[in-house]
Design a protein around this motif. Structure first.
Motif, mmCIF file in Angstrom:
data_model
loop_
_atom_site.group_PDB
_atom_site.id
_atom_site.type_symbol
_atom_site.label_atom_id
_atom_site.label_comp_id
_atom_site.label_asym_id
_atom_site.label_seq_id
_atom_site.Cartn_x
_atom_site.Cartn_y
_atom_site.Cartn_z
ATOM 1 N N ASN A 79 19.117 -24.426 4.499
ATOM 2 C CA ASN A 79 17.721 -24.667 3.768
ATOM 3 C C ASN A 79 17.400 -22.915 3.569
ATOM 4 N N TYR A 80 17.254 -22.427 4.653
ATOM 5 C CA TYR A 80 16.789 -21.317 5.262
ATOM 6 C C TYR A 80 18.145 -20.198 4.314
ATOM 7 N N SER A 82 19.766 -20.540 1.346
ATOM 8 C CA SER A 82 18.787 -20.260 -0.253
ATOM 9 C C SER A 82 16.990 -20.039 -0.313
ATOM 10 N N ALA A 83 16.479 -19.970 1.688
ATOM 11 C CA ALA A 83 15.291 -19.913 0.715
ATOM 12 C C ALA A 83 13.908 -18.884 1.974
ATOM 13 N N ASP A 85 11.617 -18.678 4.623
ATOM 14 C CA ASP A 85 10.873 -19.164 5.340
ATOM 15 C C ASP A 85 10.413 -20.333 4.503
ATOM 16 N N ASN A 86 10.569 -19.829 2.877
ATOM 17 C CA ASN A 86 9.712 -20.489 1.576
ATOM 18 C C ASN A 86 9.700 -22.062 2.129
ATOM 19 N N PRO A 89 11.714 -25.686 0.100
ATOM 20 C CA PRO A 89 12.663 -26.314 -0.109
ATOM 21 C C PRO A 89 13.040 -27.697 0.772
ATOM 22 N N TYR A 90 12.221 -27.224 1.928
ATOM 23 C CA TYR A 90 12.638 -27.584 3.057
ATOM 24 C C TYR A 90 11.653 -28.961 2.725
ATOM 25 N N SER A 92 11.301 -30.399 0.186
ATOM 26 C CA SER A 92 11.545 -30.843 -0.759
ATOM 27 C C SER A 92 13.079 -31.925 -0.739
ATOM 28 N N THR A 93 13.660 -31.338 0.339
ATOM 29 C CA THR A 93 14.304 -31.821 0.988
ATOM 30 C C THR A 93 14.498 -32.939 1.522
#
Length: 529
Positions: A79-80, A82-83, A85-86, A89-90, A92-93
């Motif tokens: 996740n990190y 690709s994103a 600290d947004n 995505p975290y 969503s996963t």
């Protein structure tokens, strides 16, 4: 005709599952907009260099927050990459994993029960229960959802093995079990659960059933020892024998079982913090002994059950086996309960209730039929209650401050409130809200005058405000309460140095070094020659 009937049955089955998944997605969709909970474990992961740099070898060789969870950490690192600290995505996963687990629960219990109504009821309760919000809405609990996915898949293949045999099925069960252990230590309960499935399927216990489980138990023991070592290294285990005698601990254990069972039915007054109780003299608070009475009533009722006994025993033992590793007896995490611990265990309770409900409504008694509409209406209202409760609970997990403020407002006990104020003080300090942090540290100490971490952290804040004497007093109080508090000795040494008490500073740093605080030895070498 038979093929058409089977097709229609399958169509209804998949439509039902699809409706549950869509409904779950609606209820939990709010979690996607929640923040990263800095100050409540999330930041410990996202700020970790090995996670930021995708150092996979460290995921398998190091511990994270007192846990061995390499596969869970790997997904966070992905996740990190690709994103950053947004948070979207975290979250969503996490939500995707919950939906996958909902699917797996449906498949598992459809196989076990062979009935759509039972599988749908268990799956719906699992999917929307408020006690499961923590496991979905909190990024740091990624390991919980991930281990559950492998765990449930392993059980599905084991049921296939029981029904059809086959080396492939038992091999896949074992492989998925290992993956589950690499995700979270709660997976080590699976071998005992396989024996329970043998019992439920009327399988004979012989040498073969024991030998085929031997690799599972060996892996379970290995990961169990790793888990204990990880928690010890992080000083994340509470030795219950220090504060509670064996009678106290048995009372706590039975009360814990009752607590989780009650919350399964009535999930109200939920909290992110459930602290261990303070003893009143030599005794625990009265409510804990009442829990023993309720526990005894439950056991007696199971013993006198008739034809439903196998279902009830399976359901209760499913719950007890899967939650056993986090029940308080010899050692425990710092909190006595946690909502996320029920994620898999509650399946046993939901299955038991669903089977009993189906038997009840199918009874041919005229009296029961008379009240069936009332019962179904009550059940529908209950589902709405669970859904609304989960939807609202997700808002509590918006950010770290909303979580701990909720703990304070729940006011379950002085210790709980004190912990809430302590963490909110740390969070406000991170946001440079110095006055707010001081007020909350003061409140934490007011509610729990023996809260050593609150004294220590308030002292650190006072150092930054140039109140060295005040800081010294706080560090001094912390070590008076806990003579083994290494960091407080180190900090008192720093305060002594600033106050020109050089001999006392070196003495404090020596004690901190003796207690295992690494930074103390470096400072001592530089200033104490």
């Amino acid at each position: 005709m038979q093929k058409q009937a089977e097709k229609g049955k399958n169509k209804v089955k998949w439509i039902t599952l699809g409706a549950i998944i869509v409904f779950t997605l609606i209820i939990f969709s709010g979690s996607i907009n929640n923040d990263v909970l800095y100050g409540w474990d999330d930041g410990e992961y996202l700020n970790n260099k090995s996670i930021q740099n995708m150092q996979v070898e460290k995921f398998f060789s190091e511990y994270y927050l007192g846990m061995y969870q390499p596969l869970a950490v790997l997904t966070l690192s992905m996740n990190y990459q690709s994103a950053g600290d947004n948070p979207i995505p975290y979250h969503s996963t996490n939500l995707l994993l919950h939906l996958i687990n909902t699917f797996l629960v449906f498949i598992l219990f459809y196989k076990i029960a062979g009935r759509l109504d039972t599988a749908a009821f268990v799956t719906l309760l699992f999917a929307i229960h408020p006690m499961h919000v923590e496991a979905v809405a909190w990024i740091a609990t990624r390991s919980n959802a991930l281990y559950s996915a492998f765990y449930l898949a392993a059980l599905i293949f084991y049921v296939r093995y029981l029904e059809k045999g086959g080396f492939l099925n038992i091999t896949l069960t074992f492989i998925l079990f290992v993956f589950s252990c690499f995700s979270k230590s709660m997976a080590v309960t699976l071998p005992a659960l396989l024996l329970l499935f043998d019992y439920f399927y009327y399988r004979k216990f012989n040498l073969r059933t024991i030998l085929e489980k031997l690799p599972f138990f060996l892996v379970s023991i290995m990961f169990g020892l790793i888990s204990i070592n990880a928690a010890n290294e992080y000083q994340h285990i509470k030795n219950l024998a220090v504060d509670y005698n064996i009678i106290d601990r048995l009372v706590l254990l039975m009360y814990s079982v009752v607590f989780y069972l009650v919350k399964a039915i009535a999930p109200a007054n939920l909290s992110a913090v459930y602290a261990y109780p303070d003893k009143v003299g030599i005794a625990l608070p009265g409510i804990y002994y009442f829990g023993v009475f309720i526990f005894a009533v439950i056991v007696l009722n199971v013993l006198v059950l008739g034809r439903s006994r196998r279902t009830v025993i399976f359901g209760l033992l499913f719950f007890l086996i899967t939650i056993s590793i986090v029940l308080p007896l010899f050692w425990s995490r710092m909190l006595i309960f946690a909502d996320r611990y029920t994620y898999i265990p509650y399946l046993g309770i939901f299955f038991m209730f669903s089977r009993l409900y189906v038997k009840f409504v199918e009874a041919k008694s005229e009296r029961i039929r008379k009240y069936q509409i009332f019962i179904n209406t009550a059940l529908f209202a209950y589902i709405i209650f669970l859904s609304v409760s989960s939807f609202q609970r997700i808002k509590v997990w918006k950010n770290a401050e909303t979580v701990v403020t909720d703990v304070i407002q729940k006011d379950r006990s002085n210790v709980d409130v004190s912990i809430g104020y302590y963490f909110r003080a740390n969070i406000r300090d991170m946001k440079n809200d110095v006055n707010g942090a001081f007020q909350d540290f003061d409140k934490a100490i007011e509610y729990n005058p023996d809260y050593t971490q609150a004294y220590n952290n308030r002292g650190i804040l006072k150092v930054r405000m140039q109140d060295i004497q005040g800081a010294y007093d706080d560090f001094n109080k912390a070590v008076e309460i806990d003579p083994n508090y290494a960091e407080a000795f180190y900090n008192r040494g720093n305060a002594n140095y600033y106050l020109n008490n050089f001999m006392e500073a070196c003495s404090d740093w020596s004690q901190a070094e003796f207690l295992g605080f690494e930074q103390a030895s470096k400072v001592k070498q530089q200033y104490c020659r």
